[in-house]
Design an enzyme around this catalytic site. Structure first.
Site, PDB file in Angstrom:
ATOM      1  N   THR A 153       0.806  -1.220   0.000  1.00 51.66           N
ATOM      2  CA  THR A 153       0.000   0.000   0.000  1.00 51.66           C
ATOM      3  C   THR A 153       0.842   1.274   0.000  1.00 51.66           C
ATOM      4  O   THR A 153       0.308   2.365  -0.158  1.00 51.66           O
ATOM      5  CB  THR A 153      -0.939   0.013   1.216  1.00 51.66           C
ATOM      6  OG1 THR A 153      -0.169  -0.197   2.408  1.00 51.66           O
ATOM      7  CG2 THR A 153      -1.969  -1.109   1.114  1.00 51.66           C
ATOM      8  N   HIS A 164       6.514  -0.106   7.365  1.00 54.24           N
ATOM      9  CA  HIS A 164       6.550   0.782   8.528  1.00 54.24           C
ATOM     10  C   HIS A 164       6.656  -0.069   9.794  1.00 54.24           C
ATOM     11  O   HIS A 164       6.662  -1.310   9.731  1.00 54.24           O
ATOM     12  CB  HIS A 164       5.327   1.694   8.560  1.00 54.24           C
ATOM     13  CG  HIS A 164       4.003   0.981   8.513  1.00 54.24           C
ATOM     14  ND1 HIS A 164       3.508   0.240   9.572  1.00 54.24           N
ATOM     15  CD2 HIS A 164       3.072   0.886   7.525  1.00 54.24           C
ATOM     16  CE1 HIS A 164       2.346  -0.264   9.252  1.00 54.24           C
ATOM     17  NE2 HIS A 164       2.052   0.093   8.014  1.00 54.24           N
ATOM     18  N   HIS A 197       4.613  -3.186  10.571  1.00 50.92           N
ATOM     19  CA  HIS A 197       4.972  -4.459   9.932  1.00 50.92           C
ATOM     20  C   HIS A 197       6.044  -5.211  10.725  1.00 50.92           C
ATOM     21  O   HIS A 197       6.272  -6.394  10.490  1.00 50.92           O
ATOM     22  CB  HIS A 197       5.535  -4.215   8.524  1.00 50.92           C
ATOM     23  CG  HIS A 197       4.546  -3.664   7.548  1.00 50.92           C
ATOM     24  ND1 HIS A 197       4.713  -2.450   6.930  1.00 50.92           N
ATOM     25  CD2 HIS A 197       3.375  -4.163   7.081  1.00 50.92           C
ATOM     26  CE1 HIS A 197       3.702  -2.224   6.102  1.00 50.92           C
ATOM     27  NE2 HIS A 197       2.876  -3.242   6.183  1.00 50.92           N
ATOM     28  N   LYS A 245     -10.461  -0.420   8.211  1.00 54.58           N
ATOM     29  CA  LYS A 245     -10.641   0.799   7.440  1.00 54.58           C
ATOM     30  C   LYS A 245     -12.111   1.213   7.426  1.00 54.58           C
ATOM     31  O   LYS A 245     -12.999   0.379   7.255  1.00 54.58           O
ATOM     32  CB  LYS A 245     -10.148   0.607   5.993  1.00 54.58           C
ATOM     33  CG  LYS A 245      -8.646   0.342   5.890  1.00 54.58           C
ATOM     34  CD  LYS A 245      -7.863   1.555   6.341  1.00 54.58           C
ATOM     35  CE  LYS A 245      -6.359   1.304   6.283  1.00 54.58           C
ATOM     36  NZ  LYS A 245      -5.583   2.452   6.764  1.00 54.58           N
ATOM     37  N   ARG A 285     -10.036   1.485   0.504  1.00 51.97           N
ATOM     38  CA  ARG A 285      -8.678   1.936   0.245  1.00 51.97           C
ATOM     39  C   ARG A 285      -8.561   2.523  -1.159  1.00 51.97           C
ATOM     40  O   ARG A 285      -9.299   2.150  -2.070  1.00 51.97           O
ATOM     41  CB  ARG A 285      -7.697   0.767   0.372  1.00 51.97           C
ATOM     42  CG  ARG A 285      -7.536   0.234   1.794  1.00 51.97           C
ATOM     43  CD  ARG A 285      -6.603  -0.955   1.802  1.00 51.97           C
ATOM     44  NE  ARG A 285      -6.496  -1.569   3.110  1.00 51.97           N
ATOM     45  CZ  ARG A 285      -5.574  -1.265   4.013  1.00 51.97           C
ATOM     46  NH1 ARG A 285      -4.684  -0.331   3.736  1.00 51.97           N
ATOM     47  NH2 ARG A 285      -5.534  -1.872   5.173  1.00 51.97           N
ATOM     48  N   GLN A 334      -7.266 -13.863   0.014  1.00 51.53           N
ATOM     49  CA  GLN A 334      -6.247 -14.176   1.010  1.00 51.53           C
ATOM     50  C   GLN A 334      -6.315 -15.643   1.413  1.00 51.53           C
ATOM     51  O   GLN A 334      -5.279 -16.293   1.611  1.00 51.53           O
ATOM     52  CB  GLN A 334      -6.402 -13.288   2.248  1.00 51.53           C
ATOM     53  CG  GLN A 334      -5.309 -13.543   3.289  1.00 51.53           C
ATOM     54  CD  GLN A 334      -5.320 -12.536   4.423  1.00 51.53           C
ATOM     55  OE1 GLN A 334      -5.728 -11.393   4.252  1.00 51.53           O
ATOM     56  NE2 GLN A 334      -4.860 -12.948   5.597  1.00 51.53           N
ATOM     57  N   ASP A 361      -5.760  -8.211  13.503  1.00 56.51           N
ATOM     58  CA  ASP A 361      -6.897  -7.784  12.689  1.00 56.51           C
ATOM     59  C   ASP A 361      -7.120  -8.688  11.477  1.00 56.51           C
ATOM     60  O   ASP A 361      -8.084  -8.504  10.729  1.00 56.51           O
ATOM     61  CB  ASP A 361      -6.713  -6.333  12.237  1.00 56.51           C
ATOM     62  CG  ASP A 361      -5.395  -6.094  11.505  1.00 56.51           C
ATOM     63  OD1 ASP A 361      -4.551  -7.018  11.468  1.00 56.51           O
ATOM     64  OD2 ASP A 361      -5.202  -4.980  10.980  1.00 56.51           O
ATOM     65  N   LYS A 378      -2.631   2.673  18.956  1.00 57.33           N
ATOM     66  CA  LYS A 378      -1.590   2.231  18.033  1.00 57.33           C
ATOM     67  C   LYS A 378      -0.365   3.121  18.124  1.00 57.33           C
ATOM     68  O   LYS A 378      -0.461   4.344  18.161  1.00 57.33           O
ATOM     69  CB  LYS A 378      -2.114   2.222  16.591  1.00 57.33           C
ATOM     70  CG  LYS A 378      -2.899   0.971  16.229  1.00 57.33           C
ATOM     71  CD  LYS A 378      -3.137   0.885  14.738  1.00 57.33           C
ATOM     72  CE  LYS A 378      -3.814  -0.424  14.360  1.00 57.33           C
ATOM     73  NZ  LYS A 378      -4.000  -0.535  12.896  1.00 57.33           N
ATOM     74  N   LYS A 392       3.212   6.288  15.028  1.00 54.07           N
ATOM     75  CA  LYS A 392       2.801   7.514  14.356  1.00 54.07           C
ATOM     76  C   LYS A 392       3.502   8.713  14.995  1.00 54.07           C
ATOM     77  O   LYS A 392       3.679   8.765  16.209  1.00 54.07           O
ATOM     78  CB  LYS A 392       1.280   7.714  14.473  1.00 54.07           C
ATOM     79  CG  LYS A 392       0.456   6.693  13.702  1.00 54.07           C
ATOM     80  CD  LYS A 392       0.437   7.010  12.221  1.00 54.07           C
ATOM     81  CE  LYS A 392      -0.499   6.087  11.468  1.00 54.07           C
ATOM     82  NZ  LYS A 392      -0.509   6.369  10.017  1.00 54.07           N
ATOM     83  N   THR A 393       3.877   9.673  14.167  1.00 59.97           N
ATOM     84  CA  THR A 393       4.464  10.920  14.649  1.00 59.97           C
ATOM     85  C   THR A 393       3.681  12.072  14.021  1.00 59.97           C
ATOM     86  O   THR A 393       2.735  11.856  13.258  1.00 59.97           O
ATOM     87  CB  THR A 393       5.937  11.048  14.239  1.00 59.97           C
ATOM     88  OG1 THR A 393       6.007  11.203  12.804  1.00 59.97           O
ATOM     89  CG2 THR A 393       6.730   9.818  14.644  1.00 59.97           C
TER      90      THR A 393
END
Length: 411
Positions: free
Chosen positions: A40, A45, A48, A82, A86, A171, A192, A227, A230-231
């Protein structure tokens, strides 16, 4: 202690389809397992990184990982977690993102001598005959059960397209295909992914009359269940061009006191008896643990040399020595200066330290901006070209708050 117990002890396992059989498989046999990554973005990141760590633990125990990239599933997009569909990526974007993933993964998993496999599910999904596929595979899935799955249920109020409903089937088919090609018997994924993983386990049972298993790993969350990763700038990426090694190091160096021990357990190979020494510490006593966490995670992602550079720069900043060589930097040009100077508010916006002039003004008024060690409290303050001149170079170091440092280079 078997590898399954090691994973449990570190808090890496969330759910298992059959815990006893999986424990026996991982502790007493050698098996092939897989983890899927949809392309994606053009970089992995930190979200993962937990399943990658689990794969590393299992590989060290003698098991063979398949790192599966979603050249096919990425054409649809996983609706899990989501609120909206997407963004649909082009084939060219997906191919580019996969090449970036493959390069990064090659540094994180040992692919030598057949110890691991890279695969792309476009190899079997891209050219399927739709009628044959739904007659052979689609018939194995109950729409009622699919809609009851958490990954779909939360989307029903906002709208779930039939296009996205195909994702679980695709999947699940991946697992069946990997079972047939490589004898893969275990799928790993984030918590998830539970419903999608069960779909693959049941599909193998129905089509091959064989047992396969699913294991979900813990999501990267803090002590409040939110979560991590993130910044203010967005995700913490593994690509050094998107998140520099220094920024990456600083992210982990600044985790909350309540999170550092758990992060050491799930994101590093630091021995558990060493980690246990930090569990009763508080406040500043945890700085050693935070530095160890930051160094180990940065070393695994960016290598020993970059980890040492980031650590040394962070230590210099912390001791007020300010080592600017390895900190994040951005460039401005002389054209950004008007009559040889630039206002502090304009500079904060140009360097993206503030999203707007109003936010820049607030930062200055609250005493949150320091330039070259001097606090700026005047919103009308300016920097002249001579302020950038240091040791034959042209730069200033801006500190925002307590933790954000940026070297601004004048070209």
């Amino acid at each position: 202690m078997g590898v399954y117990e090691q994973l449990k002890e570190r808090g890496l396992i969330a759910q298992a389809t059959d815990e006893e059989k999986i424990r026996n498989l991982l502790n007493n046999e050698k098996t092939t397992f897989y983890i899927g990554f949809d392309p994606t973005a053009d970089s992995l990141h930190v979200g993962h990184f937990i399943p990658i760590m689990v794969a590393s633990h299992l590989q060290r125990a003698g098991h063979r990982p398949i790192m599966l990239f979603g050249g096919g599933t990425g054409m649809v997009g996983d609706p899990s977690g989501k609120t909206d569909m997407r963004k649909m990526l082009t084939k060219e974007e997906i191919a580019h993102n996969i090449s970036c993933f493959q390069k990064q993964m090659s540094h994180l998993i040992d692919f030598s001598d057949g110890k691991a496999i890279m695969a792309n599910n476009a190899d079997w999904l891209a050219n399927l005959n739709y009628i044959d596929f739904i007659r052979d595979i689609g018939v194995c899935f109950s729409v009622n059960r699919m809609l009851a799955a958490e990954c779909y249920k939360q989307r029903l109020e906002r709208g779930l397209s039939f296009f996205e409903m195909n994702y679980m089937i695709m999947q699940s088919y991946d697992f069946l295909e990997l079972f047939r090609r490589y004898g893969c018997r275990l799928e790993l994924g984030g918590d998830d992914q539970w419903s999608n993983i069960i779909g693959g386990v049941e599909l193998i049972r129905r089509k091959e009359n064989a047992e396969a298993y699913g294991l979900t790993v813990s999501l990267l969350t803090n002590s409040e269940g939110k979560k991590m990763g993130k910044t203010e700038k967005g995700a913490v990426w593994l690509d050094p061009e998107k998140t520099s090694p220094f920024e990456f190091y600083q992210y982990w160096r600044n985790v909350g006191d309540a999170d550092v021990v758990r992060c050491l357990k799930i994101l590093t190979f630091v021995p558990m008896d060493q980690i246990a020494q930090f569990e009763k510490l508080e406040g500043q006593q945890l700085n050693e643990a935070k530095e160890l966490l930051a160094f180990e995670v940065t070393r695994q992602i960016h290598g020993q040399q970059e980890a040492e550079k980031a650590r040394d720069a962070a230590r210099a900043i912390f001791s007020k020595g300010i080592d600017s060589e390895n900190m994040p930097s951005t460039e401005i040009s002389s054209e950004d200066l008007a009559n040889g100077e630039v206002g502090i508010l304009d500079l904060l916006v140009k360097t993206k330290l503030a999203p707007s002039k109003s936010e820049a003004k607030r930062l200055v008024q609250q005493g949150g901006i320091v330039v070259d060690g001097k606090k700026i409290d005047d919103i009308g303050a300016t920097l002249q070209e001579k302020n950038f001149e240091k040791d034959g170079q042209k730069y200033v170091v801006i500190k925002k708050g307590k933790k954000v440092f940026l070297k601004v280079i004048l070209k």
